[in-house]
Design a protein around this motif. Structure first.
Motif, PDB file in Angstrom:
ATOM      1  N   HIS A 178      -7.013 -12.509   6.841  1.00  0.00           N
ATOM      2  CA  HIS A 178      -7.557 -12.275   8.181  1.00  0.00           C
ATOM      3  C   HIS A 178      -6.457 -12.438   9.230  1.00  0.00           C
ATOM      4  CE1 HIS A 178     -10.578 -11.871  11.254  1.00  0.00           C
ATOM      5  NE2 HIS A 178     -10.207 -13.015  11.802  1.00  0.00           N
ATOM      6  N   ARG A 179      -5.593 -13.412   8.994  1.00  0.00           N
ATOM      7  CA  ARG A 179      -4.370 -13.547   9.797  1.00  0.00           C
ATOM      8  C   ARG A 179      -3.201 -13.075   8.941  1.00  0.00           C
ATOM      9  NH1 ARG A 179      -4.845 -16.589  14.391  1.00  0.00           N
ATOM     10  NH2 ARG A 179      -6.790 -17.749  14.634  1.00  0.00           N
ATOM     11  N   PRO A 180      -2.329 -12.228   9.451  1.00  0.00           N
ATOM     12  CA  PRO A 180      -1.234 -11.691   8.631  1.00  0.00           C
ATOM     13  C   PRO A 180      -0.326 -12.798   8.108  1.00  0.00           C
ATOM     14  CG  PRO A 180      -0.900 -11.175  10.956  1.00  0.00           C
ATOM     15  CD  PRO A 180      -2.277 -11.731  10.833  1.00  0.00           C
ATOM     16  N   ILE A 181       0.095 -12.641   6.860  1.00  0.00           N
ATOM     17  CA  ILE A 181       1.016 -13.595   6.261  1.00  0.00           C
ATOM     18  C   ILE A 181       2.191 -12.845   5.666  1.00  0.00           C
ATOM     19  CG2 ILE A 181      -0.814 -15.252   5.756  1.00  0.00           C
ATOM     20  CD1 ILE A 181      -0.680 -14.374   2.853  1.00  0.00           C
ATOM     21  N   GLU A 182       3.303 -13.538   5.512  1.00  0.00           N
ATOM     22  CA  GLU A 182       4.488 -12.934   4.915  1.00  0.00           C
ATOM     23  C   GLU A 182       4.588 -13.380   3.464  1.00  0.00           C
ATOM     24  OE1 GLU A 182       8.890 -11.972   6.574  1.00  0.00           O
ATOM     25  OE2 GLU A 182       8.441 -14.106   6.337  1.00  0.00           O
ATOM     26  N   GLU A 183       4.850 -12.440   2.569  1.00  0.00           N
ATOM     27  CA  GLU A 183       4.975 -12.772   1.159  1.00  0.00           C
ATOM     28  C   GLU A 183       5.965 -11.829   0.490  1.00  0.00           C
ATOM     29  OE1 GLU A 183       1.084 -12.457  -0.541  1.00  0.00           O
ATOM     30  OE2 GLU A 183       0.811 -10.384   0.063  1.00  0.00           O
ATOM     31  N   LYS A 184       6.475 -12.254  -0.644  1.00  0.00           N
ATOM     32  CA  LYS A 184       7.427 -11.455  -1.403  1.00  0.00           C
ATOM     33  C   LYS A 184       6.684 -10.739  -2.514  1.00  0.00           C
ATOM     34  CE  LYS A 184      12.153 -11.812  -3.216  1.00  0.00           C
ATOM     35  NZ  LYS A 184      13.249 -12.755  -3.571  1.00  0.00           N
ATOM     36  N   ARG A 185       6.919  -9.416  -2.645  1.00  0.00           N
ATOM     37  CA  ARG A 185       6.175  -8.613  -3.610  1.00  0.00           C
ATOM     38  C   ARG A 185       7.076  -7.585  -4.289  1.00  0.00           C
ATOM     39  NH1 ARG A 185       0.698  -7.834  -4.224  1.00  0.00           N
ATOM     40  NH2 ARG A 185      -0.605  -9.379  -3.162  1.00  0.00           N
ATOM     41  N   PHE A 186       6.659  -7.211  -5.493  1.00  0.00           N
ATOM     42  CA  PHE A 186       7.246  -6.074  -6.201  1.00  0.00           C
ATOM     43  C   PHE A 186       6.384  -4.845  -5.924  1.00  0.00           C
ATOM     44  CE2 PHE A 186       8.907  -9.605  -8.617  1.00  0.00           C
ATOM     45  CZ  PHE A 186      10.161  -9.178  -9.047  1.00  0.00           C
ATOM     46  N   PHE A 187       7.029  -3.688  -5.849  1.00  0.00           N
ATOM     47  CA  PHE A 187       6.293  -2.438  -5.667  1.00  0.00           C
ATOM     48  C   PHE A 187       6.805  -1.396  -6.657  1.00  0.00           C
ATOM     49  CE2 PHE A 187       5.490  -4.455  -1.636  1.00  0.00           C
ATOM     50  CZ  PHE A 187       4.171  -4.107  -1.364  1.00  0.00           C
ATOM     51  N   LEU A 188       5.858  -0.616  -7.189  1.00  0.00           N
ATOM     52  CA  LEU A 188       6.170   0.520  -8.037  1.00  0.00           C
ATOM     53  C   LEU A 188       5.506   1.747  -7.419  1.00  0.00           C
ATOM     54  CD1 LEU A 188       5.946   0.799 -11.911  1.00  0.00           C
ATOM     55  CD2 LEU A 188       4.815   2.484 -10.473  1.00  0.00           C
ATOM     56  N   PHE A 189       6.327   2.719  -7.041  1.00  0.00           N
ATOM     57  CA  PHE A 189       5.821   4.001  -6.551  1.00  0.00           C
ATOM     58  C   PHE A 189       6.002   5.023  -7.664  1.00  0.00           C
ATOM     59  CE2 PHE A 189       5.483   3.991  -1.742  1.00  0.00           C
ATOM     60  CZ  PHE A 189       5.486   2.606  -1.617  1.00  0.00           C
ATOM     61  N   SER A 190       4.890   5.589  -8.152  1.00  0.00           N
ATOM     62  CA  SER A 190       5.006   6.606  -9.191  1.00  0.00           C
ATOM     63  C   SER A 190       4.450   7.928  -8.678  1.00  0.00           C
ATOM     64  CB  SER A 190       4.262   6.179 -10.461  1.00  0.00           C
ATOM     65  OG  SER A 190       2.881   6.418 -10.340  1.00  0.00           O
ATOM     66  N   ASP A 191       5.040   9.006  -9.126  1.00  0.00           N
ATOM     67  CA  ASP A 191       4.688  10.339  -8.626  1.00  0.00           C
ATOM     68  C   ASP A 191       4.676  11.316  -9.802  1.00  0.00           C
ATOM     69  OD1 ASP A 191       4.260  12.236  -6.457  1.00  0.00           O
ATOM     70  OD2 ASP A 191       6.257  12.980  -6.931  1.00  0.00           O
ATOM     71  N   MET A 192       3.605  12.101  -9.914  1.00  0.00           N
ATOM     72  CA  MET A 192       3.513  13.066 -11.004  1.00  0.00           C
ATOM     73  C   MET A 192       4.579  14.145 -10.849  1.00  0.00           C
ATOM     74  SD  MET A 192       0.371  15.619 -12.128  1.00  0.00           S
ATOM     75  CE  MET A 192      -0.822  14.319 -12.335  1.00  0.00           C
ATOM     76  N   LYS A 193       5.237  14.489 -11.931  1.00  0.00           N
ATOM     77  CA  LYS A 193       6.249  15.532 -11.899  1.00  0.00           C
ATOM     78  C   LYS A 193       5.602  16.916 -11.820  1.00  0.00           C
ATOM     79  CE  LYS A 193       9.799  13.115 -14.633  1.00  0.00           C
ATOM     80  NZ  LYS A 193      10.639  13.189 -15.855  1.00  0.00           N
ATOM     81  N   SER A 194       6.212  17.790 -11.048  1.00  0.00           N
ATOM     82  CA  SER A 194       5.783  19.196 -10.938  1.00  0.00           C
ATOM     83  C   SER A 194       4.311  19.316 -10.558  1.00  0.00           C
ATOM     84  CB  SER A 194       6.032  19.940 -12.258  1.00  0.00           C
ATOM     85  OG  SER A 194       7.379  19.829 -12.667  1.00  0.00           O
ATOM     86  N   SER A 195       3.827  18.427  -9.702  1.00  0.00           N
ATOM     87  CA  SER A 195       2.405  18.415  -9.366  1.00  0.00           C
ATOM     88  C   SER A 195       1.967  19.682  -8.638  1.00  0.00           C
ATOM     89  CB  SER A 195       2.080  17.189  -8.520  1.00  0.00           C
ATOM     90  OG  SER A 195       2.871  17.166  -7.336  1.00  0.00           O
ATOM     91  N   THR A 196       2.831  20.208  -7.773  1.00  0.00           N
ATOM     92  CA  THR A 196       2.470  21.422  -7.036  1.00  0.00           C
ATOM     93  C   THR A 196       2.273  22.597  -7.985  1.00  0.00           C
ATOM     94  OG1 THR A 196       3.713  20.662  -5.099  1.00  0.00           O
ATOM     95  CG2 THR A 196       3.155  23.004  -5.206  1.00  0.00           C
ATOM     96  N   THR A 197       3.193  22.743  -8.931  1.00  0.00           N
ATOM     97  CA  THR A 197       3.083  23.817  -9.924  1.00  0.00           C
ATOM     98  C   THR A 197       1.834  23.646 -10.780  1.00  0.00           C
ATOM     99  OG1 THR A 197       5.499  24.004 -10.021  1.00  0.00           O
ATOM    100  CG2 THR A 197       4.248  24.954 -11.847  1.00  0.00           C
ATOM    101  N   ILE A 198       1.564  22.415 -11.173  1.00  0.00           N
ATOM    102  CA  ILE A 198       0.386  22.143 -12.006  1.00  0.00           C
ATOM    103  C   ILE A 198      -0.897  22.462 -11.248  1.00  0.00           C
ATOM    104  CG2 ILE A 198      -0.940  20.314 -13.149  1.00  0.00           C
ATOM    105  CD1 ILE A 198       1.751  18.959 -13.787  1.00  0.00           C
ATOM    106  N   ALA A 199      -0.946  22.072  -9.968  1.00  0.00           N
ATOM    107  CA  ALA A 199      -2.129  22.341  -9.148  1.00  0.00           C
ATOM    108  C   ALA A 199      -2.371  23.841  -9.008  1.00  0.00           C
ATOM    109  CB  ALA A 199      -1.972  21.691  -7.776  1.00  0.00           C
ATOM    110  N   GLU A 200      -1.304  24.606  -8.817  1.00  0.00           N
ATOM    111  CA  GLU A 200      -1.441  26.065  -8.700  1.00  0.00           C
ATOM    112  C   GLU A 200      -1.904  26.670 -10.022  1.00  0.00           C
ATOM    113  OE1 GLU A 200       2.378  27.344  -7.431  1.00  0.00           O
ATOM    114  OE2 GLU A 200       2.057  26.822  -5.318  1.00  0.00           O
ATOM    115  N   GLN A 201      -1.419  26.114 -11.112  1.00  0.00           N
ATOM    116  CA  GLN A 201      -1.767  26.628 -12.434  1.00  0.00           C
ATOM    117  C   GLN A 201      -3.226  26.338 -12.790  1.00  0.00           C
ATOM    118  OE1 GLN A 201       0.865  25.221 -15.550  1.00  0.00           O
ATOM    119  NE2 GLN A 201      -0.719  25.429 -17.105  1.00  0.00           N
ATOM    120  N   LEU A 202      -3.707  25.145 -12.450  1.00  0.00           N
ATOM    121  CA  LEU A 202      -5.045  24.734 -12.852  1.00  0.00           C
ATOM    122  C   LEU A 202      -6.129  25.103 -11.845  1.00  0.00           C
ATOM    123  CD1 LEU A 202      -4.352  21.142 -14.280  1.00  0.00           C
ATOM    124  CD2 LEU A 202      -4.589  23.270 -15.553  1.00  0.00           C
ATOM    125  N   GLY A 203      -5.785  25.189 -10.585  1.00  0.00           N
ATOM    126  CA  GLY A 203      -6.798  25.351  -9.548  1.00  0.00           C
ATOM    127  C   GLY A 203      -7.256  23.984  -9.060  1.00  0.00           C
TER     128      GLY A 203
END
Length: 365
Positions: A178-203
């Protein structure tokens, strides 16, 4: 030592016991008022159990056990069985199943309570007569309504918890951020490869179905390695760890590898269903963030800090170096990877929009 998945399941089940206990106590006190009316001759007193200390203790324990039983069935089995159904259909199916189960619980628990009240043998004819009177009394109807309400509230909690995340819901309840706090964290950003091509292919519709399966296949890996899903952004998923959880057993790296393995294990199914096998790239980093509730029309718990921008930029360089994973030097220094993983340097890199150059590494499978 309990596994992260077991700990998560326990944390999901316990609130069911709390919900049932609180609502059960409310019902017990309400029934005391009904008993007062019964003593005036307006109700069939033979169907009413007086609230002695022994009966109250038994009823409280029974209510908790029933709540935990419902929670265990919901978390371990029934929730997964109907996961792909709509909200109303899930509630309807579950309500029907639990109603039958709880009717059996009533038929078992009522004679026990009656025998405790009268201090007589469980199968004494007096107890059986009392059960028969109860089943055709206003008291029974009141109990059914009370249990139905408790069931509905617990199932509603389950659905809300699933949709916004159990950890987020608990943080809202406890007011931790409720009140902002500072903390140390790990982050993982993952992204699908060739997603635009796949979306066009599948609809659009088929692609959306692919994304649902793709994200679902990551679930066990994230849970098994103590991660928390922070956001789904299109075909990108952001996973976060508190610092202590991220370094434990190299969870953040092992989570990435388990996510890769999960997709690989279902490669044949993806090929048969969609004609492609989804793959992804990931960037990992660690640093300080400010965590707190944000929003007026819709509240969320969000992280702010340079570590998020940096992690996103790191992930964006995977294509440049033709690798599936890039990690920062800060993360390498935080973990003990040397004896378990092969670590290759890709050099000191300038990240887009940042003046400072940072060393990056990749971890071949």
């Amino acid at each position: 030592m309990l596994s992260p998945k077991a700990k998560r399941n326990i944390s999901l089940i316990i609130p069911f016991g709390v919900i049932w206990l609180v609502l059960g106590w409310i019902n017990l006190f309400s029934q005391e008022a009904v008993l007062a009316v019964a003593l005036e001759g307006n109700l069939n007193q033979s169907a009413v159990i007086r609230m002695t200390p022994e009966v109250f203790l038994f009823a409280s324990i029974a209510i908790i056990v029933v709540g935990l039983l419902v929670g265990a069935i919901e978390v371990v089995w029934l929730g997964n069985l109907f996961r792909k159904k709509s909200f109303l259909i899930k509630i309807a199916y579950k309500f029907g199943f639990y109603s039958i189960l709880l009717l059996l619980v009533i038929l078992i628990s009522y004679p026990i309570a009656a025998s405790l009240e009268s201090n007589i043998f469980l199968f004494d004819p007096i107890v059986l007569d009392k059960l028969a009177d109860f089943l055709f009394s206003l008291e029974f109807a009141s109990t059914i309504v009370s249990i139905s309400f408790s069931l509905f509230v617990s199932l509603f909690y389950s659905e809300i918890s699933e949709n916004i995340g159990h950890g987020v819901l608990m943080n809202f309840f406890t007011g931790k951020y409720h009140r902002p706090i500072e903390e140390k964290r790990f982050f993982l950003f993952s992204d699908m490869k060739s997603s635009t091509t796949i979306a066009e292919q599948l609809g659009h519709i088929k692609y959306f179905e692919l994304l649902k399966e793709y994200y679902s296949d990551f679930s066990d890996a994230i849970v098994d390695y103590s991660g928390e899903v922070y956001q789904y952004i299109g075909d990108e998923i952001v996973v976060s760890w508190k610092y202590e959880e991220g370094i434990k057993n190299n969870n953040c790296i092992n989570c990435f590898l388990a996510m890769k393995a999960a997709l690989k294990n279902r490669a044949d199914w993806y090929t048969a269903t969609f004609g492609i096998i989804p793959t992804f790239k990931a960037g990992l980093h660690v640093g300080q963030v400010t965590t707190g509730e944000m929003g007026a029309l819709k509240k969320e718990i969000i992280f702010t800090g340079d570590v998020l921008n940096t992690t996103a930029r790191i992930q964006g360089l995977c294509n440049t170096y033709n690798v599936d994973i890039l990690v920062s030097e800060d993360l390498i220094k935080s973990l003990e990877l040397e004896h378990k993983f092969k670590i290759n340097s890709v050099g000191v890199v300038e990240l887009k929009g940042k003046k400072e150059h940072i060393p990056l590494f990749t971890i071949p499978e």
